[in-house]
Design an enzyme around this catalytic site. Structure first.
Site, PDB file in Angstrom:
ATOM      1  CG  HIS A 185       3.732   3.903   8.579  1.00  0.00           C
ATOM      2  ND1 HIS A 185       3.781   4.742   7.490  1.00  0.00           N
ATOM      3  CD2 HIS A 185       3.381   2.678   8.104  1.00  0.00           C
ATOM      4  CE1 HIS A 185       3.472   4.059   6.401  1.00  0.00           C
ATOM      5  NE2 HIS A 185       3.235   2.805   6.741  1.00  0.00           N
ATOM      6  NE  ARG A 187       7.270   0.597   4.803  1.00  0.00           N
ATOM      7  CZ  ARG A 187       6.045   0.084   4.735  1.00  0.00           C
ATOM      8  NH1 ARG A 187       5.877  -1.177   4.389  1.00  0.00           N
ATOM      9  NH2 ARG A 187       5.000   0.821   5.023  1.00  0.00           N
ATOM     10  CE  LYS A 217      27.086  -3.585  -6.891  1.00  0.00           C
ATOM     11  NZ  LYS A 217      27.326  -2.502  -7.856  1.00  0.00           N
ATOM     12  NE  ARG A 233      -1.537  -2.232   2.824  1.00  0.00           N
ATOM     13  CZ  ARG A 233      -1.630  -3.513   2.429  1.00  0.00           C
ATOM     14  NH1 ARG A 233      -2.679  -3.921   1.809  1.00  0.00           N
ATOM     15  NH2 ARG A 233      -0.662  -4.378   2.710  1.00  0.00           N
ATOM     16  CB  THR A 234       3.480   2.506   2.262  1.00  0.00           C
ATOM     17  OG1 THR A 234       2.749   2.007   3.383  1.00  0.00           O
ATOM     18  CG2 THR A 234       4.077   3.849   2.600  1.00  0.00           C
TER      19      THR A 234
END
Ligand code: CP
Length: 306
Positions: free
Chosen positions: A129, A101, A80, A51-52
């Site tokens: 959030h 995120r 890496k 969703r986000t």
């Protein structure tokens, strides 16, 4: 807002929240506006999302901007050994806005301190959030007609649930009463109880999820027990099915009760609840588009174009 980045909901005053929600309402009326023409936004998802990420990317597209980014950090040079600092500095060369995120608490704040490009925190570990809190508050306003004096019952993983943490802080401006329903292992952290105490916000704590509590509620905010936050999977197994909301539990609930869930759900809301007019979690996720369009305009200083 105090900063051009949105890393935590505690940056937002009551006035900021009401302005963003009013702009979200305007975007619900017309989500397609060419406000971001010529701008590039980067979506950096070091943790999974449906969703986000998709609602932010839809928001950017509907506003006429372009999106770069990744949804799997293993395909980037962080695999890496490139540091988060260098990743943010590189992406800042390319984008006008970074939506990120990350599994580490504080990662978004750190990013905001090393770049002048606005950062939107799309979830940092178990911490915050903020864009979810704003879409949750938009959903509450749309369903209740007000944000004031509501009784909000938060159920499930209140310890690691970043959406719960952000919602408590966001709603604190509007005289809420909270019921916290969680097993001992996932109870609300002391930090949030102290926060409520400091603002004289009433709350109760419960281990049992009862109809009596549901019947006192205007908003029932269900959450998932998050397997990915447990280091000991035996602990997860003990609590994973602790609460399941079933339709028959709603029989004597208030007419205005609405059930929210940040999603994804696993099994904490039975599928028979989906038919109830009190189920609002699918529309809630839709509201994420409008709230995120408003957030993007807010952090880029483009509110005058809405
Ligand atoms: N509510 C939420 O953050 O959902 P996603 O993990 O799918 O983005």
């Amino acid at each position: 807002m105090k900063s051009k980045s949105l890393v935590s909901i505690d940056q937002c005053s009551r006035e900021d929240i009401l302005r963003i929600l009013e702009n979200a309402r305007k975007f619900e009326e017309n989500p397609n506006r060419k406000i971001l023409e010529g701008k590039v936004a980067a979506t950096l998802f070091f943790e999974p999302s449906t969703r986000t990420r998709l609602s932010f990317e839809t928001a950017i597209n509907r506003l006429g901007g372009r999106v770069i980014g990744f949804q799997d950090a293993s395909t980037t040079s962080s695999s890496k050994g490139e540091t988060l600092k260098d990743t943010i500095l590189m992406v800042s060369n390319y984008a006008d806005l970074i939506i990120m995120r990350h599994h580490l608490e504080g990662a978004a704040r750190y990013a905001s301190e090393i770049t002048d490009v606005p950062i939107v925190n799309a979830g940092d570990g178990a911490n915050q959030h903020p864009s979810q809190a704003l879409l949750d508050m938009y959903s509450i306003l749309q369903t209740q007609g007000t944000l004031e004096n509501l009784t909000i019952t938060l159920v499930g993983d209140l310890k690691y649930g970043r959406t719960v943490h952000s919602l408590i802080v966001g709603m604190s401006h509007f005289r809420p009463t909270f019921h916290f329903v969680a097993p001992e292992e996932l109870k609300i952290p002391e930090e949030y109880k102290n926060f409520c105490d400091g603002l004289c916000i009433p709350y109760t704590e419960h281990k049992d999820f009862t109809e009596e509590i549901i019947n006192q509620s205007d908003i029932l905010y269900m959450t998932r027990v998050q397997r990915e936050r447990f280091t000991d999977l035996e602990e997860y197994e003990k609590v994973k099915n602790v609460y399941i909301l079933r339709k028959k539990m709603l029989e004597n609930s208030r007419d205005n009760l609405r059930i929210l869930h940040p999603l994804p759900r696993v099994n904490e809301i039975a599928y028979d609840v989906d038919d109830s007019p009190k189920a609002y979690y699918i529309q809630q996720a839709h509201n994420g588009l409008f709230a995120r369009e408003a957030i993007i305009c807010e952090v880029l200083g483009l509110n005058h174009l809405i």
